[in-house]
Scaffold this active site. Sequence first.
Site, mmCIF file in Angstrom:
data_model
loop_
_atom_site.group_PDB
_atom_site.id
_atom_site.type_symbol
_atom_site.label_atom_id
_atom_site.label_comp_id
_atom_site.label_asym_id
_atom_site.label_seq_id
_atom_site.Cartn_x
_atom_site.Cartn_y
_atom_site.Cartn_z
ATOM 1 N N SER A 56 -6.280 31.789 27.444
ATOM 2 C CA SER A 56 -6.299 30.349 27.708
ATOM 3 C C SER A 56 -5.142 29.882 28.578
ATOM 4 C CB SER A 56 -6.289 29.578 26.388
ATOM 5 O OG SER A 56 -5.183 29.966 25.585
ATOM 6 N N GLY A 93 -8.906 32.250 23.883
ATOM 7 C CA GLY A 93 -9.054 33.052 22.677
ATOM 8 C C GLY A 93 -9.112 34.546 22.917
ATOM 9 N N ASN A 121 -2.675 36.242 21.963
ATOM 10 C CA ASN A 121 -3.568 36.006 20.824
ATOM 11 C C ASN A 121 -3.518 37.150 19.818
ATOM 12 O OD1 ASN A 121 -4.658 33.427 21.520
ATOM 13 N ND2 ASN A 121 -5.881 34.421 23.096
ATOM 14 N N ASP A 204 -0.845 20.887 20.587
ATOM 15 C CA ASP A 204 -0.945 22.097 19.774
ATOM 16 C C ASP A 204 0.335 22.937 19.818
ATOM 17 O OD1 ASP A 204 -1.028 23.418 22.240
ATOM 18 O OD2 ASP A 204 -3.162 23.831 22.142
ATOM 19 N N HIS A 207 -0.135 25.447 24.377
ATOM 20 C CA HIS A 207 -0.624 25.434 25.748
ATOM 21 C C HIS A 207 0.148 24.445 26.619
ATOM 22 C CE1 HIS A 207 -4.085 26.903 23.333
ATOM 23 N NE2 HIS A 207 -4.151 27.779 24.327
#
Length: 228
Positions: A56, A93, A121, A204, A207
């Site tokens: 991402s 992801g 991830n 979040d 990012h």
Amino acid sequence: MKRQKSTLALLLLLFTSMVLFSCGGNSSETQTAEQTETTSESQEEKQKVILFFGNSLSAGYGIDPEDAFPGLVQARLDSLGENFKVINGGLSGETTAGGLSRLDWFLEEEPYIFVLELGGNDGLRGIQLSETKKNLLAIIDKVSAKYPNTKIILAGMQIPPNMGQEYTDEFMKIYPAVAAEKQVTLIPFLLEGVAGNPELNLPDGIHPTEEGHQIVFGTVWPFIEENI
């Protein structure tokens, strides 16, 4: 009577010449158009490809893809008049295992530069460190085997100590170890100056914002520039 026949013959000769000239002109125009189209296609084919293969972060989660750091690389290359095409192979992801399984599809077109941005991830999910390292090595091996001249850049990553400090420390060591083993270029930490800064990240906390991606671009660009 003879004079009329002579006149008719002359007119027929002139008409035939005009038809032949007209056909010849159309043929020339057609050839010119085909040559132009071929030249245009040839120029496009000569574009060198930079492939950002990641998760991402490369995909530009939460923002316009053009404002993510791969898009900013394309914009800089265009401004410099460089004949490069940036392909954004980021998938939100994505893990190293997932990247390895989908790599072949992206290797249909030879990358001049291959930027590997995976593993974050894995770390956030607590995947076994040896598995992450093995997958990164396998991805690099697959690219090198198919395209020995491709320049490979590995984007280093760090993770918060959610899985314990020991895991976090060992995770960070994976990237320099892989880069040294495979003799590829290493970006020490992709999110240098961005990670942990709320003003540069989306709510979040993971990012980057558009401003954050500008900083990531500044981190990545020198490694691209020295390889183009």
